[in-house]
Write an enzyme that holds these catalytic residues in place. Structure first.
Site, mmCIF file in Angstrom:
data_model
loop_
_atom_site.group_PDB
_atom_site.id
_atom_site.type_symbol
_atom_site.label_atom_id
_atom_site.label_comp_id
_atom_site.label_asym_id
_atom_site.label_seq_id
_atom_site.Cartn_x
_atom_site.Cartn_y
_atom_site.Cartn_z
ATOM 1 N N ASP A 265 0.830 -1.203 0.000
ATOM 2 C CA ASP A 265 0.000 0.000 0.000
ATOM 3 C C ASP A 265 0.866 1.254 0.000
ATOM 4 O OD1 ASP A 265 -2.217 -1.561 0.009
ATOM 5 O OD2 ASP A 265 -2.673 -1.326 2.146
ATOM 6 N N SER B 71 -33.722 -7.073 -21.018
ATOM 7 C CA SER B 71 -33.679 -8.088 -19.966
ATOM 8 C C SER B 71 -33.789 -9.465 -20.609
ATOM 9 C CB SER B 71 -34.815 -7.864 -18.976
ATOM 10 O OG SER B 71 -36.054 -7.836 -19.657
ATOM 11 N N LEU B 72 -33.613 -10.496 -19.797
ATOM 12 C CA LEU B 72 -33.686 -11.875 -20.285
ATOM 13 C C LEU B 72 -34.925 -12.564 -19.741
ATOM 14 C CD1 LEU B 72 -29.983 -13.012 -19.770
ATOM 15 C CD2 LEU B 72 -31.047 -12.278 -21.893
ATOM 16 N N GLU C 138 -22.840 -18.728 -18.716
ATOM 17 C CA GLU C 138 -22.207 -17.663 -17.947
ATOM 18 C C GLU C 138 -22.922 -17.484 -16.608
ATOM 19 O OE1 GLU C 138 -22.330 -14.107 -20.314
ATOM 20 O OE2 GLU C 138 -22.014 -15.223 -22.175
ATOM 21 N N LYS D 36 -24.802 -15.821 -13.693
ATOM 22 C CA LYS D 36 -25.626 -14.606 -13.667
ATOM 23 C C LYS D 36 -25.282 -13.823 -12.396
ATOM 24 C CE LYS D 36 -30.392 -13.007 -14.242
ATOM 25 N NZ LYS D 36 -30.449 -12.157 -13.050
ATOM 26 N N ASP E 273 -25.311 -11.185 -9.521
ATOM 27 C CA ASP E 273 -26.371 -10.431 -8.849
ATOM 28 C C ASP E 273 -25.829 -9.042 -8.508
ATOM 29 O OD1 ASP E 273 -28.798 -9.871 -7.757
ATOM 30 O OD2 ASP E 273 -28.494 -11.005 -5.916
ATOM 31 N N ARG F 266 -28.340 0.827 -16.670
ATOM 32 C CA ARG F 266 -29.333 0.251 -17.583
ATOM 33 C C ARG F 266 -30.589 1.111 -17.644
ATOM 34 N NH1 ARG F 266 -33.848 -2.809 -17.162
ATOM 35 N NH2 ARG F 266 -34.304 -4.240 -18.876
ATOM 36 N N TYR G 124 -19.464 -8.682 -20.181
ATOM 37 C CA TYR G 124 -19.954 -9.902 -20.826
ATOM 38 C C TYR G 124 -20.653 -9.684 -22.167
ATOM 39 C CZ TYR G 124 -24.141 -8.469 -18.194
ATOM 40 O OH TYR G 124 -25.190 -7.767 -17.645
ATOM 41 N N LYS H 48 -32.637 -19.635 -13.597
ATOM 42 C CA LYS H 48 -32.538 -19.194 -12.208
ATOM 43 C C LYS H 48 -32.362 -20.392 -11.271
ATOM 44 C CE LYS H 48 -32.982 -15.369 -11.250
ATOM 45 N NZ LYS H 48 -34.107 -14.441 -11.136
ATOM 46 N N CYS I 44 -46.117 -12.082 28.434
ATOM 47 C CA CYS I 44 -44.888 -11.629 27.777
ATOM 48 C C CYS I 44 -43.676 -12.250 28.465
ATOM 49 C CB CYS I 44 -44.793 -10.107 27.824
ATOM 50 S SG CYS I 44 -43.206 -9.473 27.225
ATOM 51 N N CYS J 3 -41.392 -9.243 30.285
ATOM 52 C CA CYS J 3 -41.770 -8.408 31.436
ATOM 53 C C CYS J 3 -42.902 -8.993 32.278
ATOM 54 C CB CYS J 3 -42.169 -7.009 30.956
ATOM 55 S SG CYS J 3 -43.711 -6.952 30.026
ATOM 56 N N CYS K 165 -47.700 -7.750 23.685
ATOM 57 C CA CYS K 165 -47.475 -7.446 25.092
ATOM 58 C C CYS K 165 -48.110 -6.097 25.425
ATOM 59 C CB CYS K 165 -45.968 -7.400 25.367
ATOM 60 S SG CYS K 165 -45.532 -6.669 26.956
ATOM 61 N N CYS L 267 -41.600 -2.637 29.264
ATOM 62 C CA CYS L 267 -41.112 -3.952 28.833
ATOM 63 C C CYS L 267 -39.688 -3.797 28.302
ATOM 64 C CB CYS L 267 -42.017 -4.513 27.743
ATOM 65 S SG CYS L 267 -41.447 -6.082 27.059
#
Length: 691
Positions: free
Chosen positions: A41, A90-91, A122, A124, A126, A145, A232, A320, A414, A417, A432, A438
């Protein structure tokens, strides 16, 4: 020995700037793409500094691929629009190998052939789609897009991604490269960890983090968040130098773009199945999120013959991944108490890996759901990550149920309490009645109290609120405003218990404490709508709080009516029904709540509401719905602007909606608006309208 900058000739400076640009680009590839840095660095920073100093002396020599051009100036008035020369479509989605086979048959049928067709498989990614335009080999414009036809100009933000080459060689004069920007899992966790320490709101998942980072108006913020990309496909190109998808990937590699190492050429359905199975197997170990596999006809000539449907290509499909499921055992069922007092059952599971995530808990929603599915401790159950995120129980395998199994009895007390937990006749949730007394609700209510739409106190994140509560520093919201007074002297917050100091135990130092006190002081005056919302009254959100403020103007007037059960004025307000009125009255009948409110009022000033609504604005009287992530303002800010201009802000789309304002990652609301023919505006169009 490196020559002094003041002694460099113009030719020497040009040569060194070329060397520095190439060396740092090479280092970026090693660091960001190959995860194998060869410069420390300190060495990288030294080169960057020398590059900057040479450019200061020879500004005419600044190169298009200079490291200094990675971060530009902040955008002044939101992103400008970019029209895509070729739409970013889109696909279509399929969810089984049988549907993939149907897709391949339809391709062959359209081409009137029985021969095997090769496909590129390929992963996909996300993330967020982008396009990068190059002219004469120089990067000149980046875009999102958007709606596929018009995107947003993110040129300066794309430059901050080290993997994106700013200059490419041997490329067509015009080349538009498209791909996906993403945030790696490691960088996502680091970012959230940092934000949590700083008390900032964390991101839900890497995709949201990537989208939010790429669409920052200030590219310096984008640069602080380490983003990555894969290329791609292409858009506009002056000369196509490739005849197949595989050849295009070779060109991308030669130009210096990162391409996914798991791309694979498949010659038949068997190899496609193997590719899908392999990616399913390694999915959890990948350093980035994928949600499926894309199959593209490899031959460009065949792609051109196949053409497009209305919104999708005939030559590509997205396969998918199925919802991840697994079989495990319920070890226990426990009850969690939320901010509003809702008792939520949670199943403690035998830990199991589901889609790369170790799951040990699952929500059971409510007692009706437990009864409907007959869920018991000791049961073997099928669990699923809903939407690949929230674990839920799908079903119970009753053939494996233990003989001693007993029906789960939902508690009417609850667990936090000991107060009664009641279930309204028309509700599925049991609540509650302990209110702010509480402990579970106390923490959640304080988290709500300091949230963005309430007091918005910087530095008091969820974790800090919890720590302060458990260290007996904060018990109620009123305690926040006595912190500084109770401070023991300066170097640490204050002592508690047996002399335990927060500086030592929780990592708080003098500067952190002073920053917190400064943030709290700034919030001792608060608007009436924010204060009402901050109290955490059931069913009272930001919109309802604003309605109350507009009609009562003064908090004491509102509180006195509620204490005396006077609801005549309340129920006449459009948008507030009898059920909401009952919840407000009941809140002010609780002595603990009144005690805390009175303590608060002795420490802060709740400003009277002054109606500044512009009833002559273009959106006055209109019903507006916001969807997706906005870039120039938060959703809360946008809602407030709309309400100040006389609009009604709704949470869902209906036939009564006039406008839907669409941000990034909009979902079902935008789709429903299109179905109903409702006007959809981009964020920029909304800003122009309200000007």
């Amino acid at each position: 020995m490196t020559k002094e900058i003041k002694d460099l000739t113009i030719h020497e400076a040009a040569e060194e700037l070329e060397f520095l640009a190439k060396e740092m680009a090479k280092s970026d590839v090693a660091y960001y793409q190959n995860d194998a840095p060869y410069l420390s660095d300190a060495e990288y920073d030294r080169l960057k500094h020398r590059n900057s100093e040479i450019e200061k002396r020879f500004p005419d020599l600044i190169r298009p691929d200079s490291p200094s051009r990675r971060v530009g100036a902040a955008v002044k008035n939101g992103f400008s629009k970019v029209s895509h020369r070729f739409p970013m479509l889109s696909l279509g989605d399929v969810f089984s190998i049988e549907e993939v086979e149907d897709f391949i048959r339809s391709v062959k049928r359209f081409l009137n052939t029985s021969e095997e067709i090769s496909f590129m498989s390929e992963p996909k990614i996300d993330g967020l789609s982008f396009s990068a335009r190059y002219e004469k080999g120089i990067f000149v414009q980046g875009a999102t897009r958007g709606d596929g036809t018009i995107g947003e100009d993110i040129t300066e933000n794309l430059k901050t991604i080290r993997e994106l080459p700013l200059i490419i060689k041997d490329a067509p004069d015009i080349l538009e490269v498209r791909g996906e920007v993403y945030m790696s899992k490691t960088d996502f966790f680091k970012l959230n960890e940092r934000y949590e320490k700083e008390g900032k709101k964390t991101f839900a998942n890497p995709r949201n983090a990537a989208a939010g980072s790429l669409r920052q108006l200030d590219p310096k913020i984008t640069a602080e968040r380490r983003l990555s990309l894969f290329a791609y496909t292409w858009g506009e190109v002056s000369e196509r130098l490739w005849e197949s998808q595989q050849e295009f990937f070779n060109h991308l590699h030669n130009w210096g773009f990162p391409i996914n190492p798991n791309n694979k050429l498949c010659q038949n359905i068997k190899e496609i199945e193997e590719s899908f199975a392999k990616l399913m197997e390694i999915r959890a170990s990948l350093p980035y999120d994928i949600d499926g596999v894309v199959y593209k006809v490899n031959s460009i000539a065949l792609q051109e013959r196949l053409g497009f449907l209305t919104r999708t290509p005939r030559w590509a499909i997205a396969h998918k991944f199925p919802a991840e499921q697994a079989l495990t055992t319920i070890n226990n069922i426990r009850i969690q108490v939320g901010r509003t007092g809702a008792l939520t059952p949670v199943a403690d599971l035998e830990p199991i890996n589901v889609g790369g995530v170790v799951v040990s808990h699952a929500t059971l929603h409510n007692e009706d759901e437990i009864k409907r599915k007959d869920i018991r401790i000791g049961d073997t159950v099928v669990i699923q990550r809903a939407g690949d995120v929230i674990p839920q129980i799908v079903s119970v395998d009753k053939t494996r149920r233990p003989l001693e199994s007993k029906e789960f009895i939902f508690p009417h007390i609850c667990p936090e309490c000991g107060a009664h937990a009641i279930k309204e006749e028309d509700e599925a949730v049991r609540r509650c009645t302990g209110g702010l007394s509480c402990p579970a609700q106390a923490i959640e209510r304080m988290i709500h109290f300091v949230s963005r739409d309430a007091f918005d106190i910087s530095g008091l994140g969820d974790k800090i609120i919890e720590d302060f509560y458990h260290e007996n520093i904060l018990h109620t919201p009123a305690d926040i405003f006595t912190l500084e007074q109770r401070n023991s002297g300066g170097d640490d917050l204050f002592s508690v218990g047996q002399g335990l100091h927060l500086e030592r135990k929780l990592g708080w130092g003098k500067k952190s404490v002073e920053n917190l006190f400064t943030a709290i002081r700034a919030k001792r005056h608060i608007s009436l709508p924010r204060f009402i919302y901050a109290l955490g009254i059931r069913q009272v959100g930001t919109a309802t709080a604003l309605l109350i403020a507009k009609n009562y103007r003064n908090f004491s007037v509102f509180m006195n009516d509620m204490k005396n059960r006077i609801t005549e004025k309340l129920v006449t307000i459009d948008g507030i029904g009898s059920s909401m009125a009952i919840d407000m009255v009941e809140f002010f009948q609780e002595p603990h709540n009144l005690e805390i409110i009175n303590k608060l009022l002795s420490e802060i000033v709740v400003e009277d509401y002054i109606d500044t609504t512009d009833y002559n604005s273009p959106i006055s009287g209109k019903t507006i719905v916001f969807t997706g992530t906005l870039s120039t303002m938060t959703r809360s800010e946008a809602k407030a602007k709309a309400q100040n201009l006389g609009a009604k802000v709704a949470g869902s789309v209906s036939t009564h909606t006039d406008f839907v304002i669409e941000g990034v990652d909009s979902g079902s609301k935008a789709a429903k608006a299109k179905q109903l023919g409702i006007t959809i505006l981009s964020e920029q169009e909304f800003i122009e309208l309200i000007k």
